[in-house]
Design an enzyme around this catalytic site. Structure first.
Site: not given
Length: 309
Positions: A141, A143-144, A170, A270, A186
């Protein structure tokens, strides 16, 4: 207006906004993480069209503006098929940029704060190049999306394509997938179901949460900006909160017997994430207006109705 990933969480809200603004909207999605239910209420609108298509294959349509949102954005979804995730970001960008070149359309890339990786500067500003693991489980994700940004700027330089690159921090709100593994959904789902709330690590890691309506307003402003405003430009809420504080806020709002439990932190997660939105404020007059508690109330109400609790 062509919106790839238009049946996803962000895409469905963008479809709604553009229809309300009087646009004709072509929503494209392969329904890998998006769902037809997210746009079912729009199908009766004569200015809305839904097309099942995977952006890793070329698309031949006519359009004035392209919002390229196609890519699973939650770790659960993008790690399920990491090769396809990279292909969606990279091949998808190539195909949409090719379409934009042919139709002379403006094109906006929904990039991500994940291009900064586990940042060594705080808050993150657009000039920071990032601290990313290129071979980790999140790399497909991270690097894409980084490669997609490269492609956008090369098309801009080589073909004078009008591009807009937005780095999303976010975002939360109604129509989040209940099982996508993102922290807001969640916590809300676990609390509503009376389950213990799972915190990874000690909960001291921070995030900055932007309500979806604020973000969509930023997209529309960015697309309407002058040719030379290409970005990348951060969009998110600069108000920072720890994950533990978020869990406690959700629990207080929902009530019930849930307790906080702690588990090991996933690889490359992170420790801090906070946008510097000075550029968005100065160039677009944009800043988020919806406070976290307001947005969480709307999101809890959505999940309560969806889960019929």
């Amino acid at each position: 207006m062509l919106i790839t990933g238009g049946a996803g969480f962000l895409g469905s809200h963008l479809c709604e906004r553009l229809l309300n603004d009087g646009c004709d909207v072509l929503c494209v999605d392969n329904f890998y993480s998006g769902t037809r239910d997210n746009v079912a209420h729009l199908l009766s609108n004569p200015r809305f069209e839904l097309l099942r298509h995977d952006v890793t294959f070329p698309l031949y349509v006519e359009t004035d503006e392209i919002y390229n949102l196609a890519c699973p954005a939650s770790p659960i979804h993008y790690q399920r098929d990491p090769v396809q995730t990279t292909k969606t970001s990279v091949h998808g960008a190539i195909n949409m940029l090719g379409l934009a070149k042919r139709t002379k359309a403006k094109i906006l890339q929904a990039s991500t704060s994940e291009v900064y990786g586990d940042p060594e500067i705080h808050p993150q500003r657009e000039g920071y190049w990032g601290h990313v693991n290129p071979i980790g489980i999140r790399s497909c994700y991270d690097e894409g999306k980084r490669c997609a940004e490269t492609l956008f700027f090369d098309y801009h330089r080589q073909h004078q394509l009008e591009i807009k690159v937005v780095r999303i921090f976010n975002t939360y709100g109604p129509r989040m997938h209940p099982n996508d593994g993102r922290v807001v959904s969640n916590f809300i789902v676990q609390a509503l179901c009376g389950e213990n709330i799972t915190i990874y690590g000690d909960g001291s890691q921070t995030r900055s949460f932007c309500y979806v309506d604020d973000l969509i307003d930023g997209f529309v402003r960015m697309m309407a900006s002058p040719f030379d405003l290409t970005g990348p430009i951060n969009m998110g809420n600069p108000v920072e909160i720890t994950i533990k504080e978020l869990a406690e806020t959700v629990l207080k709002m929902v009530g019930g017997p849930s307790k906080l439990i702690f588990q090991a932190l996933p690889q490359d997660d992170p420790k801090q994430r906070q946008p510097d939105i000075t550029l968005a404020h100065e160039t677009l007059g944009w800043q988020p207006n919806i406070k976290l508690e307001q947005g969480l109330e709307k999101t809890v109400a959505y999940f309560r109705a969806r889960l019929e609790i």
